[in-house]
Design a protein around this motif. Structure first.
Motif, PDB file in Angstrom:
ATOM      1  N   PHE A  80       0.854  -1.195   0.000  1.00  0.00           N
ATOM      2  CA  PHE A  80       0.000   0.000   0.000  1.00  0.00           C
ATOM      3  C   PHE A  80       0.887   1.241   0.000  1.00  0.00           C
ATOM      4  O   PHE A  80       2.086   1.178   0.294  1.00  0.00           O
ATOM      5  N   ASP A  81       0.294   2.371  -0.355  1.00  0.00           N
ATOM      6  CA  ASP A  81       0.966   3.663  -0.354  1.00  0.00           C
ATOM      7  C   ASP A  81       0.126   4.622   0.486  1.00  0.00           C
ATOM      8  O   ASP A  81      -0.999   4.962   0.105  1.00  0.00           O
ATOM      9  N   PRO A  82       0.634   5.072   1.640  1.00  0.00           N
ATOM     10  CA  PRO A  82      -0.175   5.936   2.501  1.00  0.00           C
ATOM     11  C   PRO A  82      -0.223   7.385   2.050  1.00  0.00           C
ATOM     12  O   PRO A  82      -1.040   8.171   2.557  1.00  0.00           O
ATOM     13  N   SER A  83       0.610   7.768   1.090  1.00  0.00           N
ATOM     14  CA  SER A  83       0.775   9.184   0.756  1.00  0.00           C
ATOM     15  C   SER A  83      -0.515   9.873   0.314  1.00  0.00           C
ATOM     16  O   SER A  83      -0.806  10.991   0.775  1.00  0.00           O
ATOM     17  N   ARG A 139      -0.265  20.814  -2.293  1.00  0.00           N
ATOM     18  CA  ARG A 139       0.817  20.606  -3.273  1.00  0.00           C
ATOM     19  C   ARG A 139       1.417  19.205  -3.113  1.00  0.00           C
ATOM     20  O   ARG A 139       1.120  18.492  -2.145  1.00  0.00           O
ATOM     21  N   ALA A 140       2.238  18.806  -4.032  1.00  0.00           N
ATOM     22  CA  ALA A 140       2.820  17.462  -4.017  1.00  0.00           C
ATOM     23  C   ALA A 140       3.598  17.217  -2.731  1.00  0.00           C
ATOM     24  O   ALA A 140       4.258  18.115  -2.190  1.00  0.00           O
ATOM     25  N   VAL A 141       3.522  15.992  -2.237  1.00  0.00           N
ATOM     26  CA  VAL A 141       4.226  15.606  -1.023  1.00  0.00           C
ATOM     27  C   VAL A 141       5.739  15.704  -1.251  1.00  0.00           C
ATOM     28  O   VAL A 141       6.262  15.212  -2.249  1.00  0.00           O
ATOM     29  N   ALA A 142       6.438  16.368  -0.329  1.00  0.00           N
ATOM     30  CA  ALA A 142       7.895  16.472  -0.388  1.00  0.00           C
ATOM     31  C   ALA A 142       8.502  15.229   0.248  1.00  0.00           C
ATOM     32  O   ALA A 142       7.955  14.676   1.203  1.00  0.00           O
ATOM     33  N   ARG A 143       9.670  14.808  -0.268  1.00  0.00           N
ATOM     34  CA  ARG A 143      10.261  13.556   0.201  1.00  0.00           C
ATOM     35  C   ARG A 143      11.760  13.715   0.445  1.00  0.00           C
ATOM     36  O   ARG A 143      12.467  14.313  -0.347  1.00  0.00           O
ATOM     37  N   TYR A 144      12.203  13.142   1.537  1.00  0.00           N
ATOM     38  CA  TYR A 144      13.623  12.982   1.819  1.00  0.00           C
ATOM     39  C   TYR A 144      13.944  11.498   1.808  1.00  0.00           C
ATOM     40  O   TYR A 144      13.311  10.709   2.516  1.00  0.00           O
TER      41      TYR A 144
END
Length: 285
Positions: A56-59, A100-105
């Motif tokens: 699954f993808d929680p984003s 806006r789009a989720v930022a990712r590190y």
């Protein structure tokens, strides 16, 4: 101006049942926003998934909740690379209130894949990232890092030098024998970088000892070892003052940390290749 951070130390569903964390997280976001939280901080790899193959993808759900309730949300998941090889990046993400789009590190340290294989919780072939992004918000500049990267001072320093004033460093599970040194380093990263550093972790039952903290450069603002969600009011005015001023004789009368640690009064970048010279870097590669 001040703002509020909800530091969430949940009782997490274990790997295998971790998709249930998503609904819990959405409910927690709603409650925290109702309490005035401008940021909601969850632990590393929460709500999941913890293992490959990722089921699954929680984003999307977290991003929708952040936008619906008008708050920023720091959360964790993995980003699959090659399902057959079970490779993935480990992510700390930032969902925004404006949709806006989720930022990712992508976790950068250490080199993998050993850190997420063979344990009770995670199981995937970790691939490190190689960037230290910093994200603008209406409250200040945000940096993201992860868990035992607290033992690598270069990670938080890279974020601070890129402008991060608020560093979220969510962690995994019960620290056991590491607890005391981990706690000390969370505050140390705040002190040496003149930043606010936020951490929390997953608990799988109430017998485990947590480590949820909000550390400023001059004091620990919040700390808890138990499960729950706490809203902490913080501000960046003092951080900005400490960064923009210089240390001077007598400053210890009004400052509990050295001023200007990120600037030319204290830093000598021309010397740092002596610590880790280029020849050694290339040999290590």
């Amino acid at each position: 101006m001040t703002f509020r951070i909800a530091v969430v130390q949940p009782i997490s569903h274990r790997p295998g049942a971790d998709e249930a964390n998503v609904a819990d997280a959405v409910r927690t976001i709603e409650r925290a926003a109702a309490d005035g939280a401008d940021f909601v901080c969850f632990p590393e790899t929460y709500p999941g998934p913890w293992r490959m193959p990722a089921t699954f993808d929680p984003s999307p759900a977290i991003a929708e909740a952040a936008a619906k309730h008008g708050t920023h949300v720091v959360f964790g998941t993995i980003a699959p690379i090659d399902p057959k090889a079970a490779t993935a990046h480990n992510l700390i993400c930032l969902a925004h209130p404006d949709g806006r789009a989720v930022a990712r590190y992508r976790r950068t340290h250490p080199l993998g894949p050993w850190i997420y294989t063979g344990g009770k919780s995670w199981e995937f072939q970790y691939v490190p990232g190689d960037e230290f992004p910093v994200f603008d918000t209406v409250h200040g500049k945000v940096g993201l890092a992860m868990c035992s990267e607290v033992y690598v001072p270069e990670v938080a320093r890279a974020l601070a030098l890129a402008g991060a004033e608020l560093i979220f460093m969510p962690a995994g599970t019960d620290k056991k024998k590491l607890w005391a040194t981990w706690r000390a380093l969370i505050w140390a990263r705040a002190i040496e970088n003149l930043a606010i550093v936020v951490t929390t972790q997953n608990l799988f039952d109430h017998s485990e000892r947590g480590l949820a903290m909000v550390a400023g450069p001059e004091e620990i603002l919040f700390e808890s070892t138990i499960a729950g969600s706490s809203v902490v009011e913080v501000g960046l005015e003092r951080v900005r003052y400490l960064r923009s001023t210089r240390d001077a004789v007598g400053a210890l009368e009004h400052c509990a940390v050295k001023q200007g640690l990120l600037g030319p009064q204290w830093r000598r970048p021309e010397l740092y290749d002596q610590i880790y010279p280029r020849e050694r870097r290339e040999a290590a590669e």
